[in-house]
Design an enzyme around this catalytic site. Structure first.
Site, short mmCIF file in Angstrom:
data_model
loop_
_atom_site.label_atom_id
_atom_site.label_comp_id
_atom_site.label_asym_id
_atom_site.label_seq_id
_atom_site.Cartn_x
_atom_site.Cartn_y
_atom_site.Cartn_z
N ASP A 75 0.85 -1.19 0.00
CA ASP A 75 0.00 0.00 0.00
C ASP A 75 0.89 1.24 0.00
OD1 ASP A 75 -2.14 1.72 0.15
OD2 ASP A 75 -2.74 1.17 2.19
N ASN A 121 9.17 -8.50 -8.86
CA ASN A 121 8.70 -7.16 -9.17
C ASN A 121 9.88 -6.24 -9.44
OD1 ASN A 121 8.86 -4.60 -7.26
ND2 ASN A 121 9.01 -6.43 -5.94
N PHE A 125 9.57 2.01 -7.10
CA PHE A 125 9.06 3.08 -6.22
C PHE A 125 8.04 3.97 -6.94
CE2 PHE A 125 13.28 3.28 -3.58
CZ PHE A 125 12.97 2.09 -2.97
N ASN A 189 14.57 2.67 3.27
CA ASN A 189 14.77 1.63 2.25
C ASN A 189 16.02 1.97 1.44
OD1 ASN A 189 14.63 -0.21 0.13
ND2 ASN A 189 12.42 -0.02 -0.11
N SER A 192 16.18 -1.83 -1.97
CA SER A 192 15.42 -2.25 -3.15
C SER A 192 16.38 -2.45 -4.31
CB SER A 192 14.37 -1.20 -3.52
OG SER A 192 13.82 -1.50 -4.79
N ASN A 194 15.52 -2.20 -7.37
CA ASN A 194 14.87 -1.66 -8.56
C ASN A 194 15.10 -0.18 -8.81
OD1 ASN A 194 13.67 -4.21 -9.09
ND2 ASN A 194 12.13 -3.79 -7.50
N THR A 195 15.95 0.46 -8.00
CA THR A 195 16.37 1.84 -8.24
C THR A 195 17.87 1.85 -8.42
OG1 THR A 195 14.54 2.81 -6.96
CG2 THR A 195 16.51 4.17 -7.26
N LYS A 231 15.96 -1.04 6.40
CA LYS A 231 15.64 -2.30 5.72
C LYS A 231 16.82 -2.75 4.88
CE LYS A 231 11.84 -4.64 3.42
NZ LYS A 231 10.45 -4.50 2.96
N ASN A 260 14.71 -7.30 2.52
CA ASN A 260 14.02 -6.91 1.29
C ASN A 260 14.01 -8.09 0.31
OD1 ASN A 260 12.91 -5.19 -0.79
ND2 ASN A 260 13.97 -3.46 0.14
N GLY A 284 8.82 -14.20 -1.65
CA GLY A 284 8.03 -15.40 -1.48
C GLY A 284 8.86 -16.57 -0.99
N THR A 333 4.19 -11.16 0.12
CA THR A 333 3.84 -12.23 -0.81
C THR A 333 3.03 -13.32 -0.12
OG1 THR A 333 5.86 -11.73 -2.03
CG2 THR A 333 4.80 -13.83 -2.50
#
Length: 349
Positions: A75, A121, A125, A189, A192, A194-195, A231, A260, A284, A333
């Site tokens: 969320d 994923n 962000f 964070n 991650s 993904n950045t 994290k 993470n 997961g 997950t």
């Protein structure tokens, strides 16, 4: 088996056989569209101040009614912030948000791997920005510590993609200043995948600089400093992890979240191995053992409280994390694949 356990088992069977197949077909099977549809539905759930209390615990000065939390990423913009207490969570971590609004990475950027009970994923962000989240929560009457939505709310902050890594401190500080009145704790964070460049901020020297600035600013903003958690990635080498733990302790941060998502692809079902080359973080079941090993290392090397996250797919997984030293656990997950039965099952441990 107790009546409570029978009810939890029935809820789990109903979700796996009925609701989950329907959810997985939403948006033509596109996981991101299904996720957004779920949040729109949950946004209509009325708020409650009556959290589900079981095995309450105080961590970093915050009273948690139970030990099961929602992990960041579910969320991001707080759309469903009022729903999580009603669903039985003891806390929710909103975000990750950034100082500037940003669209995230190109789609498709989320992939379900049901045989592996996993998700890949590379969202990047995607969010409406820290100020927008603060305004949404303020409009719901949220102030730090007032439990307007029934449970403590953490907020995860990350680096805006367009901001250079060398300017990351100011970017994180901007988010902290926007959110300090509505967050019960802030999660930093830096892990991650993904950045671009973000994980370089986990290195001990860089993290010491970032956390030093954030903890100092938190103390300036309020006479009761806002707890700051960090994290961490599950992919760090142990020597690097130990230096990072030391930097976190010396910074005055309040705790650690382990872990993470991972860039590794161990544990995928052969039928889903074709998705292994997809860039992004894997979460997961394939992450369960690795996340637990990192948590065990962290918990034995620091007296700071630790939240367990990553691969919590069953009550037994949560139990192992708590036995390993976690004070709280977070779901992402596992909640997708097991639904409310997982939340209830952990609370009943």
């Amino acid at each position: 088996m107790s009546l409570q356990a029978l009810v939890t088992d029935a809820i789990g069977v109903g979700y796996r056989r009925g609701l989950r197949p329907l959810l997985f077909r939403v948006g033509g099977g596109d996981p991101e569209r299904a996720h957004e549809a779920m949040l729109r539905w949950l946004a209509r759930v009325p708020a409650t101040r009556h959290a589900r209390t079981s095995d309450p615990v105080t961590v970093a000065g915050i009273q948690f009614p139970n030990r099961v939390g929602l992990a960041a990423g579910m969320d991001k913009d707080g759309v469903a912030a009022a729903a999580w207490a009603r669903l039985g969570f003891g806390f929710a971590e909103l975000g990750t948000v950034t100082a500037q609004a940003q669209p995230g990475n190109p789609q498709p950027r989320m992939f379900r791997l049901p045989e592996s009970r996993a998700v890949i994923n590379r969202m990047g962000f995607n969010n409406h920005g820290a100020r927008a989240l603060a305004q949404r929560l303020t409009a719901r009457g949220v102030e730090r510590g007032n439990r307007a939505l029934g449970i403590p709310l953490g907020i995860s902050i990350g680096k805006t993609k367009a901001v250079a890594v060398e300017d990351a401190v100011d970017d994180y500080l901007e988010s902290l200043r926007a959110l300090h009145t509505v967050a019960d704790y802030v999660a930093v964070n830096v892990s991650s995948p993904n950045t671009p460049g973000l994980r370089s901020l986990q290195a001990a020297d860089e993290l010491a600089s970032l956390l030093g600035a954030l903890t100092h600013e938190a103390a300036v903003l309020s006479p009761s400093p806002l707890p700051i958690f960090v994290k961490l990635s599950p992919d760090m080498e142990e020597s690097e992890l130990l230096r990072t733990i030391e930097a976190i302790e010396e910074s005055g941060a309040s705790g650690i979240i382990a872990t993470n998502t991972t860039l590794r692809r161990d544990g995928l079902s052969p039928a889903e191995a074709h998705l292994a080359p997809e860039p992004g973080g894997l979460s997961g079941r394939p992450l369960t053992a690795r996340s637990l090993r990192v948590l065990e290392t962290v918990a034995t090397r620091t007296a700071l409280p630790v939240m367990g996250s990553g691969g919590v797919m069953s009550p037994a997984d949560a139990h192992r994390m708590l036995d390993a030293g976690a004070r709280l656990v977070q779901l992402y997950t596992g909640f997708i694949y097991e639904g409310l039965a997982l939340v209830r099952g952990i609370r009943e441990l």
